[in-house]
Design a protein around this motif. Structure first.
Motif, short mmCIF file in Angstrom:
data_model
loop_
_atom_site.label_atom_id
_atom_site.label_comp_id
_atom_site.label_asym_id
_atom_site.label_seq_id
_atom_site.Cartn_x
_atom_site.Cartn_y
_atom_site.Cartn_z
N ILE A 1 0.85 -1.20 0.00
CA ILE A 1 0.00 0.00 0.00
C ILE A 1 0.88 1.25 0.00
O ILE A 1 1.76 1.39 0.84
CB ILE A 1 -0.93 0.02 1.24
CG1 ILE A 1 -1.93 -1.14 1.17
CG2 ILE A 1 -1.65 1.36 1.36
CD1 ILE A 1 -2.85 -1.24 2.38
N LEU A 2 0.64 2.12 -0.97
CA LEU A 2 1.27 3.44 -0.96
C LEU A 2 0.19 4.42 -0.53
O LEU A 2 -0.75 4.68 -1.28
CB LEU A 2 1.80 3.81 -2.35
CG LEU A 2 2.90 2.92 -2.91
CD1 LEU A 2 3.35 3.44 -4.27
CD2 LEU A 2 4.08 2.85 -1.96
N PHE A 3 0.31 4.91 0.69
CA PHE A 3 -0.77 5.69 1.28
C PHE A 3 -0.41 7.16 1.37
O PHE A 3 0.64 7.52 1.89
CB PHE A 3 -1.08 5.16 2.69
CG PHE A 3 -2.33 5.75 3.29
CD1 PHE A 3 -3.53 5.06 3.20
CD2 PHE A 3 -2.31 6.99 3.89
CE1 PHE A 3 -4.69 5.60 3.74
CE2 PHE A 3 -3.47 7.54 4.42
CZ PHE A 3 -4.66 6.84 4.35
N GLN B 1 0.81 10.01 -4.02
CA GLN B 1 1.48 8.71 -4.24
C GLN B 1 1.34 8.24 -5.69
O GLN B 1 2.09 7.37 -6.15
CB GLN B 1 0.93 7.65 -3.29
CG GLN B 1 1.23 7.91 -1.81
CD GLN B 1 2.63 7.50 -1.39
OE1 GLN B 1 3.52 7.31 -2.23
NE2 GLN B 1 2.83 7.35 -0.09
#
Lengths: 387, 387
Positions: A12-14, A18
Motif C-alpha cells: 500500500i502506498l498511502f 502517491q
C-alpha cells in the motif's frame, strides 16, 4: 483462539501524491495496461486525465462503465480485452466495485471456460494478471484483500469469492474529497459492517482482535461526521481510508471463529435483486439482525452486544440487556444521522422475493451454520423487520 | 497525517501445530537448510527434535549458539556456512535475536566485503537468501518486519538496520509456554515499547493508529499477568504473540511522524556495553524518559501522556498533569509487578560510560531530532535517573 493464516502480499502506498509512483510500478510488469473504471466519475474529478498523462509512454486499453454492483458481462468484456490486446497489467481506478471486477478480469483472462462458472467456483491460487489499483472510495477493503463480488442479473445472484490480491494499492485520501455524502456514509457503513461481522462471533478470547475491531469502529464513528461536514478534511478522509483497508483484511477477526458474515449474505440478496448500494443495505440490515439474534439467543448475544455498547459507544450500566439495546439504538441513530435510509421500503423494496432470498442466502449452509444459526424463516423475518 | 508505505510480504501461520507445514514450505526453496538457533533451549523443549524429524529428507546445516544480543561473529559464521554448503533457505528457530541474526546472515551470504560494514550500511533491497522462522518468544516482532539488531562487542556498538523480511513465520503460542517469567515479562516490555515509541510522536491526527496502539498496550496489560500466573494459558500466550507481530510492523504508527524511538536508541547503548536483556533495559528507561520529557516540554508531552493514562490505563480526572504522572506511575508499577528490574544499579551498571553512550546514541542526529529533541546532556540525565 482459532488458528489463522495472514498472507496479504499487497503493497500500500498511502497518502497525498502517491500516484507519482504509478509509471515505475506499472513498468515493472510491462507496457500494455487495461484501465478499468466505473461510470465516469474519474473523468469529472480529473483523475482520468492525471492517469493518462502519467501513462503517456504506455499502451492503455480502456474498460470503463463498470457497474456499482459489477456484472459478469463486465468481467467477460475485460477478460476479452486482456486476451485480444495481450495486456501485461490491469490498473483499476475506482471503488470496490471496479477493483472487484478487475480482480475477476485478472483471473478470467486465463480461465478456460465459462466465466460465470469461474465465479461459482472462485478460489485463491488461480493464475492471474498483476493488478494495481487507485482507490477512490473508502468502503469495501478490496484494495487490501483478495476477494471480489460479482453479480449475474439473469439469475439474480451476487456472489463473493477469492480471486487475487492487488500487487500495489495507491490510497490517496484526496481522491475521496469529491465522494458524495450518501456514498461516503454508505462506504462507512460497509467498513463498520466488515468489522462487526467478525466482532460478533463464537470465540471471545481474541483480545487483540476485539481491541482492533473496536478501534476501527470508533475511528469511523469519529471521522464519518467530520467527513460529511468537511468533505476535504484530510485527516478524517485518511482515517476512513486506512480503516477501509484494515477492516476487511482479516486482522480484526484473527483468532476468531468465522461468524458466517450473516448481514453480508442477506445484503447480497438485496443487491442482486434490486441493485441497491451495498453499504446502504448493510446499514438497514445490521441493527435488525442484532435485535433478532438478541431475542433468539439472548445468552450468547447479550454479553457481546453489551461489550459493543460499552467499548464502542462508551455507554455504561449494569443491566446487560438494557446496554445491548442501547448499543443497537446508538448504531441505528448513527446511520440515520449520516443520512442513510433506514428501511427497505424507502428503497422501493417489497416482501415479494423475501422467501426466495432467505433460502438462497443460506447457499452452502452459510446462514444455518453462522454464529447464531439462521434458518430461512429467521432470515425472512429479519428482512421483514427492515420494511 | 503523514504518508506511509505498507509493504510486508511475510506470511504468518499462526496457531497450534502449524509446524506441520514446515517441510512443504522449505521444499519450495530447496533441500539445503541452515538451521539457526540460540543457546539450546529448543533442545530442552523438544522443538529441535521435532524440526529434525520433519526435515529428515533435507540436508540441515546447524548454526547454533546465537547470542541473546546477536554478535557480528555469529553473522560471519552463518554466512560462511551458507556459502560453503550452498544453502537454499535459512530456518531460524528462536526469539528475535535468532531471527535478527538469521536476517543478517541471509543478506551477508551475498554481501561482498566486511560484514560489519554491511551492518553499518544496512538497508532494504539487498539480495538475500529466503528466510523461514519458528518463533519461540513474543517480544521483538522480528517475525513480521525486515529489521535486525546486531552487536559488535569490540566497538561496543549495537545497531539496528533493515535486512530482509521472513518469507514465512510459524507462530505457535505453545512454543512460548516454557519461556521463563523473566523473559516473558521482558518480552512484553519490548512489545509495549515498540508501541509506545510510535504512540508518543508529533502527529496526533492518526486516530486509527492511536486506537490500534492502545488496543495493543491493553492486550499486553491484560495478558502478561495471566501468562506469568498460568504459563500454559493458550489465549494469553497467543494474544502476546499476535501483539508482538503487529506492534513492530509499523501499523500502530502509520500516518505519524517518526518519533526517533528514543528509548530504543538509549537501550541499544546499554545492551552494547553491558549485554543486558533488551526488554529489561526498556522497562527501566521508558518511565524515566517519560518523566524527563514531561518536565522538559510539558506543553507537547502532557496531553499525550494524559491520553495514555485515560485510554490505556482507564484513569480519569481533569488535571492533565496529574493524569500524566499517574499514567507513568501505572506503567512503572506494571513492570515492577511483572518482576522486572527497576534500576540499572540492580543490573550492575554504573554511570562510568553514560557520557559516551549519550553521544553515541545520537548517531545520525537520531535523538537531537526526535519528537522531544534530546541533546547528549539530556540523554545522560535520563540514564542517571535510571540508576
Amino acid at each position: 483462539m482459532e488458528n489463522y493464516t495472514h498472507d496479504i502480499p499487497t503493497k500500500i502506498l498511502f497518502g497525498k501524491g502517491q500516484i507519482a509512483h504509478l509509471p515505475e510500478i506499472l513498468a515493472g510488469y510491462g507496457r500494455r495496461v487495461l484501465l478499468c473504471y466505473g461510470g465516469g466519475s474519474i473523468k469529472k474529478t480529473g483523475l482520468y486525465d492525471e492517469i493518462m498523462t502519467l501513462l503517456k509512454d504506455f499502451t492503455v486499453i480502456e474498460c470503463g462503465g463498470i457497474e456499482p454492483n459489477p456484472r459478469i458481462s463486465s468481467v467477460e468484456r475485460g477478460a476479452k480485452l486482456c486476451r485480444e490486446h495481450n495486456v501485461d497489467v490491469i490498473l483499476a481506478a475506482g471503488g470496490g466495485s471496479v477493483i472487484d471486477c478487475a480482480k475477476a478480469i485478472a483471473v478470467g483472462t486465463f480461465y478456460e471456460g465459462d466465466l460465470w462458472e469461474m465465479v461459482l467456483t472462485a478460489r485463491e491460487g488461480r493464475k492471474a494478471l498483476p493488478l494495481v489499483d487507485i482507490l477512490t472510495l473508502s468502503a469495501t477493503g478490496s484494495e487490501y484483500d483478495g476477494g471480489g463480488v460479482i453479480t449475474n442479473p439473469e439469475t439474480n445472484e451476487k456472489l463473493g469469492g477469492s480471486y487475487t490480491y492487488p500487487a500495489v494499492s495507491i490510497c490517496d485520501p484526496t481522491y475521496t474529497f469529491t465522494v458524495s455524502p450518501y456514498q461516503t456514509a454508505a462506504g462507512s457503513a460497509d467498513i463498520m459492517s466488515h468489522v462487526m461481522e467478525g466482532y460478533f462471533a463464537e470465540t471471545t478470547d481474541s483480545i487483540l482482535s476485539d481491541g482492533i475491531a473496536e478501534a476501527l469502529l470508533k475511528t469511523v464513528i469519529k471521522c464519518l461526521p467530520v467527513a460529511l461536514k468537511e468533505p476535504d478534511n484530510y485527516a478524517a478522509r485518511a482515517s476512513l481510508m486506512s480503516a477501509s483497508s484494515i477492516a476487511c483484511s482479516g486482522i480484526p477477526e484473527y483468532g476468531k471463529k468465522w461468524s458466517g458474515w450473516p448481514c453480508h449474505a442477506l445484503e447480497h440478496e438485496l443487491s442482486a435483486w434490486y441493485d441497491i448500494t451495498h453499504g446502504a443495505g448493510l446499514a438497514i440490515l445490521t441493527p435488525r439482525w442484532m435485535r433478532y439474534v438478541l431475542a433468539k439467543d439472548p445468552e450468547q448475544v447479550r454479553p457481546q452486544l453489551a461489550r459493543f455498547a460499552r467499548n464502542v459507544w462508551g455507554l455504561a450500566g449494569d443491566d446487560e440487556m438494557v446496554l445491548a439495546e442501547q448499543g443497537i439504538a446508538a448504531l441505528e441513530k448513527f446511520f440515520a444521522d449520516a443520512g442513510l435510509p433506514m428501511t427497505l421500503t424507502e428503497l422501493g423494496i417489497t416482501d415479494e422475493h423475501f422467501a426466495e432470498m432467505a433460502v438462497h442466502a443460506d447457499r452452502g449452509g452459510r446462514l444455518s451454520h453462522s454464529w447464531i444459526p439462521l434458518m430461512p424463516e429467521d432470515s425472512e423475518a429479519i428482512l421483514r423487520m427492515c420494511l
